[in-house]
Design a protein around this motif. Structure first.
Motif, PDB file in Angstrom:
ATOM      1  N   TYR A   1      34.556  42.950  38.995  1.00 32.28           N
ATOM      2  CA  TYR A   1      33.825  42.188  37.974  1.00 32.28           C
ATOM      3  C   TYR A   1      34.768  41.374  37.094  1.00 32.28           C
ATOM      4  O   TYR A   1      34.368  40.326  36.561  1.00 32.28           O
TER       5      TYR A   1
ATOM      6  N   ARG B 189      27.160  35.919  40.566  1.00 32.68           N
ATOM      7  CA  ARG B 189      28.510  36.237  40.095  1.00 32.68           C
ATOM      8  C   ARG B 189      29.460  35.180  40.654  1.00 32.68           C
ATOM      9  O   ARG B 189      29.754  35.158  41.837  1.00 32.68           O
TER      10      ARG B 189
ATOM     11  N   GLY C 231      32.087  40.212  32.709  1.00 32.77           N
ATOM     12  CA  GLY C 231      33.328  39.901  33.418  1.00 32.77           C
ATOM     13  C   GLY C 231      34.530  39.945  32.492  1.00 32.77           C
ATOM     14  O   GLY C 231      35.567  40.541  32.823  1.00 32.77           O
TER      15      GLY C 231
ATOM     16  N   THR D  21      35.108  37.646  37.750  1.00 32.64           N
ATOM     17  CA  THR D  21      33.875  36.864  37.794  1.00 32.64           C
ATOM     18  C   THR D  21      33.418  36.553  36.370  1.00 32.64           C
ATOM     19  O   THR D  21      33.981  37.045  35.394  1.00 32.64           O
TER      20      THR D  21
ATOM     21  N   TRP E  86      30.248  37.289  35.446  1.00 38.45           N
ATOM     22  CA  TRP E  86      28.965  38.006  35.449  1.00 38.45           C
ATOM     23  C   TRP E  86      28.562  38.362  34.024  1.00 38.45           C
ATOM     24  O   TRP E  86      29.393  38.792  33.208  1.00 38.45           O
TER      25      TRP E  86
END
Length: 333
Positions: free
Chosen positions: A79, A91, A301, A82, A84
């Motif tokens: 994560y 993502r 993220g 990304t 996100w």
């Protein structure tokens, strides 16, 4: 004249028979000869079932460890690359942009300096715990009472401690009332200034976690053989010499563990400042900032990247400490 006794083994008489018990005993001795193999073949120790038995017992703990520790860590690392938001299924990969923001944005990097207050408090905490552990490890009146008084704060829930000291430091609260009884007049907002707020919060952490270090040091000191103290006393060693040459070298592994816990704890402080100030007035710690990024600003993220950085810092500090102060090797042979 002296009689001589013939000690040579006698030959069995003709016609004599060995008893069945003697024959069975001789047979058992021949079977147990170390250089011979038993007719039964391989023992249970060398069976395939014996080899896989430890893994059968480890299967459940390993499954839980992998499921709830290593898989979430791997997901967090994924994560961190990304953008996100924690809700959307989309993502987008951002590379190392999240890590660059952590070290370049001043509002994100400033929280590292707040950990300095808790690190200094941890040094004080270890010193106080070591002093009381040394004093209370010897015969002293009411020492069990003092042990309970020192360890009791660690047993209280952190949320309860946060609310208690929130009223303790508020304007006109317990601290101001005690100071007024002593003739000290103050209108200072203890949690309204960044410096005084961080010092107050670090003091609460010292009050709470001193008991943990105290118990660790007390157990290590009481495990030292009493003969060493007796020999030092016969040699005329004073209290400081006994502490320096007997107690300090003996508790070095526990002291090393306490230092690691102090450094990692100063970087991951959360509940007390979160409850008392919510991270306001410059008291936001690294963990509070990470929680806000993830659940208040929906930047999962970036929050994951912050958590990875915190984990890397703790592992690096632990490795450096282990290299500088290695554990003593114990030869069990």
């Amino acid at each position: 004249m002296t009689e001589t006794t013939d000690t040579a083994p006698r030959a069995p008489l003709a016609g004599s028979r060995r008893s069945p018990r003697t024959v069975r005993r001789a047979g058992r001795g021949a079977t147990r000869h170390p250089g011979r193999r038993t007719p039964q073949g391989r023992s249970w120790r060398h069976s395939p079932l014996q080899r896989i038995t430890p893994w059968l017992f480890l299967a459940a703990p390993l499954a839980l460890l992998i499921t709830f520790t290593y898989v979430p860590v791997a997901s967090m690392v994924a994560y961190s690359f990304t953008d996100w938001d924690g809700v959307s299924p989309e993502r987008n990969l951002t590379g190392a942009d999240n890590y660059v923001q952590i070290f370049t944005r001043p509002e994100l990097f400033r929280v590292f300096f707040v950990s300095g207050y808790y690190l200094a408090a941890s040094v004080l905490q270890i010193g106080v715990a070591l002093y009381f552990a040394t004093v209370l490890s010897f015969n002293l009146r009411f020492r069990n009472f003092f042990k309970g008084v020192l360890f009791f704060p660690y047993l209280i829930n952190g949320v309860a401690i946060g609310f208690v000291f929130l009223y303790f430091f508020q304007d006109g609260g317990t601290l101001d009332s005690v100071l007024s009884w002593l003739g000290v007049r103050t209108d200072h907002a203890w949690l309204g200034d960044p410096t005084s707020a961080n010092v107050s919060l670090a003091g609460v952490s010292v009050w709470r976690f001193t008991g943990l270090n105290f118990v660790l040091f007390l157990g290590a000191i009481q495990s030292i053989p009493g003969e060493l103290y007796e020999a030092a006393e016969l040699d005329g060693a004073g209290k400081w010499q006994r502490f320096r040459h007997i107690i300090a070298p003996s508790i070095k592994p526990v002291l090393s563990l306490s230092i690691i816990l102090a450094i990692s704890g100063s970087l991951s402080v959360f509940e007390i400042p979160y409850i008392m100030t919510g991270g306001a007035t410059g008291t936001s710690t690294f963990v509070i900032q990470t929680v806000k990024l993830a659940f208040q600003f929906n930047k999962t993220g970036l929050a994951s990247a912050a958590a990875v950085v915190l984990l890397a810092i703790i592992l690096l500090i632990t490795w450096i400490q282990r290299r500088l102060v290695p554990d003593d090797k114990v030869d069990l042979v």
